[in-house]
Write an enzyme that holds these catalytic residues in place. Structure first.
Site, PDB file in Angstrom:
ATOM      1  CG  PHE A 263       2.902  54.695  11.300  1.00 46.06           C
ATOM      2  CD1 PHE A 263       4.241  55.042  11.207  1.00 46.06           C
ATOM      3  CD2 PHE A 263       2.051  55.086  10.261  1.00 46.06           C
ATOM      4  CE1 PHE A 263       4.733  55.757  10.118  1.00 46.06           C
ATOM      5  CE2 PHE A 263       2.528  55.801   9.161  1.00 46.06           C
ATOM      6  CZ  PHE A 263       3.882  56.138   9.098  1.00 46.06           C
ATOM      7  N   GLY A 264       1.834  57.151  13.524  1.00 48.04           N
ATOM      8  CA  GLY A 264       1.066  58.366  13.229  1.00 48.04           C
ATOM      9  C   GLY A 264       1.587  59.027  11.971  1.00 48.04           C
ATOM     10  CE1 TYR A 265      -3.064  59.562   8.105  1.00 45.24           C
ATOM     11  CE2 TYR A 265      -2.648  57.607   9.417  1.00 45.24           C
ATOM     12  CZ  TYR A 265      -3.529  58.460   8.781  1.00 45.24           C
ATOM     13  OH  TYR A 265      -4.865  58.220   8.833  1.00 45.24           O
ATOM     14  N   GLY A 266      -0.525  61.917  10.676  1.00 50.37           N
ATOM     15  CA  GLY A 266      -1.237  63.197  10.606  1.00 50.37           C
ATOM     16  C   GLY A 266      -0.968  63.972  11.885  1.00 50.37           C
ATOM     17  CB  SER A 267      -3.164  65.510  14.443  1.00 49.83           C
ATOM     18  OG  SER A 267      -3.917  64.395  14.874  1.00 49.83           O
TER      19      SER A 267
ATOM     20  CD  GLU B 256      -7.045  60.044  15.132  1.00 45.50           C
ATOM     21  OE1 GLU B 256      -7.482  60.281  13.994  1.00 45.50           O
ATOM     22  OE2 GLU B 256      -6.173  60.745  15.680  1.00 45.50           O
TER      23      GLU B 256
HETATM   24  C1  SIN Z   1      -2.758  60.117  12.394  1.00 48.95           C
HETATM   25  O1  SIN Z   1      -2.235  61.180  12.700  1.00 48.95           O
HETATM   26  O2  SIN Z   1      -2.060  59.075  12.337  1.00 48.95           O
HETATM   27  C2  SIN Z   1      -4.225  59.981  12.120  1.00 48.95           C
HETATM   28  C3  SIN Z   1      -4.867  61.163  11.499  1.00 48.95           C
HETATM   29  C4  SIN Z   1      -4.868  62.402  12.346  1.00 48.95           C
HETATM   30  O3  SIN Z   1      -5.192  62.328  13.557  1.00 48.95           O
HETATM   31  O4  SIN Z   1      -4.562  63.493  11.841  1.00 48.95           O
END
Ligand code: SIN
Length: 186
Positions: free
Chosen positions: A8-12, A87
């Site tokens: 699951f990704g929430y940022g980049s 990360e």
């Molecule tokens: C993410 O995207 O899930 C982790 C934080 C990031 O890489 O910005």
């Protein structure tokens, strides 16, 4: 080996996952909220002048929207080795229950940076975060690009994030030229 492997990704990871997936599905994680509270000394800043990037913090009644990717189980080790490097500044893997937009419920790997890591920056006002973001750059590009791309991607998912939107509004306000004056006093 896991039979099903979800990340699951929430940022980049929403707008630049950069790993192969069998499917990518909009998804939500209950009990967490997204904040630009994590320092980035390696992507959107440099050591000594870190940028600000997204992490998750627990929030009982909240829900964070992002994208879940299902990867081939036999590709998982290679994908995680690459993501662990990407990360590495403060994030650790967590196994969390995610609800996919189509109703499926899956266990997903989520990279979360908690307040005890050495790159943690913590809370600040939207204006202070925007000022910090506007002045930060790193090997992956400008910090403002990170925040703006995340904002656009979340809006495209149909779930703009109020915290990210407030920082973008503060960036826009700082970018816009001062209101013109009439040039006379009549
Ligand atoms: C993410 O995207 O899930 C982790 C934080 C990031 O890489 O910005």
């Amino acid at each position: 080996m896991r039979a099903m492997a979800w990340i699951f990704g929430y940022g980049s990871l929403v707008w630049r996952p950069a790993f192969p997936a069998v499917e990518r599905v909009p998804a939500a994680l209950a009990g967490w909220t997204r904040r630009l509270w994590q320092g980035s000394p390696d992507h959107r800043g440099v050591p000594g002048a870190p940028g600000r990037v997204a992490t998750l913090v627990p929030a009982a009644d909240a829900r964070v929207h992002g994208v879940a990717s299902r990867v081939e189980p036999n590709a998982l080790d290679d994908i995680l080795s690459a993501l662990d490097i990407r990360e590495q500044a403060g994030y650790a893997r967590h196994d969390l229950p995610v609800r996919l937009r189509d109703g499926r419920r899956v266990e997903a790997l989520v990279y979360v940076a908690t307040a005890d890591n050495t790159d943690w920056l913590g809370p600040a006002t939207a204006e202070a975060i925007a000022a910090h973001v506007a002045g930060s750059h790193g090997p992956s590009g400008s910090n403002a690009e990170y925040v703006r791309r995340l904002h656009t991607a979340l809006a495209e998912l149909g779930h703009p994030d109020p915290h990210i939107a407030a920082v973008v509004a503060a960036l826009d306000a700082a970018d816009s030229p001062a209101r013109p004056t009439t040039g006379d006093n009549r």
